[in-house]
Design an enzyme around this catalytic site. Structure first.
Site, short mmCIF file in Angstrom:
data_model
loop_
_atom_site.label_atom_id
_atom_site.label_comp_id
_atom_site.label_asym_id
_atom_site.label_seq_id
_atom_site.Cartn_x
_atom_site.Cartn_y
_atom_site.Cartn_z
N GLY A 195 0.80 -1.32 -0.11
CA GLY A 195 0.00 -0.03 -0.10
C GLY A 195 0.85 1.16 0.01
O GLY A 195 0.56 2.41 0.64
N GLN B 200 -1.83 7.19 1.19
CA GLN B 200 -1.47 8.36 1.94
C GLN B 200 -0.59 8.10 2.96
O GLN B 200 0.67 8.88 2.99
CB GLN B 200 -2.85 8.99 2.66
N ASP C 206 2.83 -1.98 -4.04
CA ASP C 206 1.29 -1.61 -4.26
C ASP C 206 0.98 -2.33 -5.54
O ASP C 206 1.61 -3.10 -6.18
CB ASP C 206 1.23 -0.19 -4.35
N TYR D 271 -16.41 -0.86 6.35
CA TYR D 271 -14.89 -0.60 6.57
C TYR D 271 -14.77 -1.02 8.10
O TYR D 271 -13.90 -1.54 8.28
CB TYR D 271 -14.59 0.99 6.03
N LYS E 75 -12.64 -3.51 10.12
CA LYS E 75 -11.69 -3.16 11.06
C LYS E 75 -11.70 -3.90 12.55
O LYS E 75 -10.83 -4.40 13.11
CB LYS E 75 -11.59 -1.55 11.40
N ILE F 194 -6.21 11.09 9.19
CA ILE F 194 -4.89 11.49 9.05
C ILE F 194 -4.89 12.88 8.09
O ILE F 194 -5.27 12.54 7.18
CB ILE F 194 -3.93 10.38 8.62
C1 AKB Z 1 -11.73 7.08 6.93
O1 AKB Z 1 -12.33 8.41 7.18
O2 AKB Z 1 -12.40 6.41 6.53
C2 AKB Z 1 -10.33 7.15 7.72
C3 AKB Z 1 -10.35 6.46 8.84
C4 AKB Z 1 -10.81 7.25 10.06
O3 AKB Z 1 -10.03 5.33 9.13
N1 AKB Z 1 -9.69 8.17 7.23
#
Ligand code: AKB
Length: 323
Positions: A8, A12, A34, A144, A148, A174
């Site tokens: 990756g 970013q 990547d 997402y 996680k 970030i």
């Molecule tokens: C997102 O906004 O999806 C990411 C995160 C907070 O994991 N920057």
């Protein structure tokens, strides 16, 4: 001597992590990777790797005798909602491929230390939003966030069951200027600077009072490398550590930008990302990271804003418009 693979690397975090690791360990000891070819980011070698291809992964790790792997390839919160199955497959199978490889290599006496990023997205609407504890309700509502949370449990499982030395941080949003962010809910806090420097009114996709935990890239890189360098015996968490930088909302960020660029203006046009942000913490309790590996953020809101405005590349014409 460590031999490091960053998967990756075009992203970013990846691009800046490769640069920092190449300075720390020497360019010859860092392999940037990547799914498509790009820049070396200060490393000496670049490999094209699809993290879903377990054989290719094993071959590259074997070829360069890799001892540490950073697996950063993922679909983030906003893009993940556009393609939930793709996000699930990439985020989960990518991690599993790395953990399996680390398990197999560990059993063969070739340990592979793993870094994998979790996120504030692993929390959800029933999580206490202020000073969110390390251990608390976690009921993520995005694909997402679900990936996680599941990933955190996998990391803990592979550590407990197979002794895989895996380490992780729940990254806040970030903020950085070198590479663009990759489709997250916190991306507004970068896009706003580009609009400000172009002299444009920024249409913010979050509501003005939506406070979120954020971190400036130099702090995020320092946190990541400090955690990876910490002695294993000091680490009490193998799922993922809360790490706090600075919390702010769009109104506060806009005010800080206006102090430097008085002509800057913002208007609010919340979209589907507002519903995601509304389920995330506003601030984090990172006491365990501070205790276990000495975490301490260094960059506050004012310093971050000034640094972003100084470093974002814009044309002289755009700067003139912004003044
Ligand atoms: C997102 O906004 O999806 C990411 C995160 C907070 O994991 N920057």
């Amino acid at each position: 001597m460590e031999r490091i693979l960053v998967i990756g690397a075009n992203g970013q975090i990846g691009s800046e992590l490769v640069e920092a690791l190449a300075i720390q360990h020497g360019a010859a000891n860092v392999v940037a990777a990547d799914i498509s070819p790009a820049s070396l980011y200060g490393a000496q070698v670049y490999e094209v790797i699809d993290v879903l291809n377990a054989q290719r992964l094993a071959d590259v790790v074997g070829q360069y005798q890799i001892t540490q792997v950073y697996q950063l390839a993922a679909l983030l919160s906003a893009t993940g909602e556009q393609a939930p199955l793709k996000a699930w497959t990439l985020n989960m199978d990518g991690l599993l491929n790395i953990l399996e490889l680390a398990r197999i290599r560990g059993a063969a006496g070739q340990p592979l230390k793993v870094f994998w990023p979790s996120s504030i997205a692993a929390f959800g609407p029933n999580t206490p939003a202020v000073n969110t504890p390390q251990y608390t309700v976690m009921d993520p509502s995005t694909i997402y966030g679900i990936s996680k949370l599941a990933g955190e449990r996998l990391c803990e499982y592979y550590f407990q069951k197979y002794g895989v030395d895996v380490r992780s941080i729940r990254y806040p949003g970030i903020i950085s200027y070198k590479s663009p962010p990759g489709g997250g809910t916190t991306d507004y806090a970068i896009a706003i600077f580009h609009a400000a420097l172009r002299g444009e009114c920024y249409p913010c996709f979050l509501e003005e009072e939506t406070t979120l935990p954020m971190i400036y890239m130099p702090d995020a890189i320092r946190a990541t490398i400090s955690l990876m360098d910490a002695p294993a015996a000091e680490l009490s968490i193998r799922s993922s550590y809360n790490v706090a930088g600075v919390s702010f909302n769009p109104r506060e960020l806009a005010t800080a930008i206006k102090q430097n660029l008085p002509g800057f203006d913002i208007h609010y046009a919340p979209d589907s990302r507002q519903a995601i942000a509304a389920t995330w913490p506003q601030s984090l309790d990172d006491a365990q990271a501070r205790k276990d590996w000495g975490w301490q953020p260094e960059v506050g809101l004012q310093q971050m804003v000034q640094d972003m405005l100084k470093n974002i590349q814009v044309t002289p014409k755009e700067l003139h418009k912004a003044a």
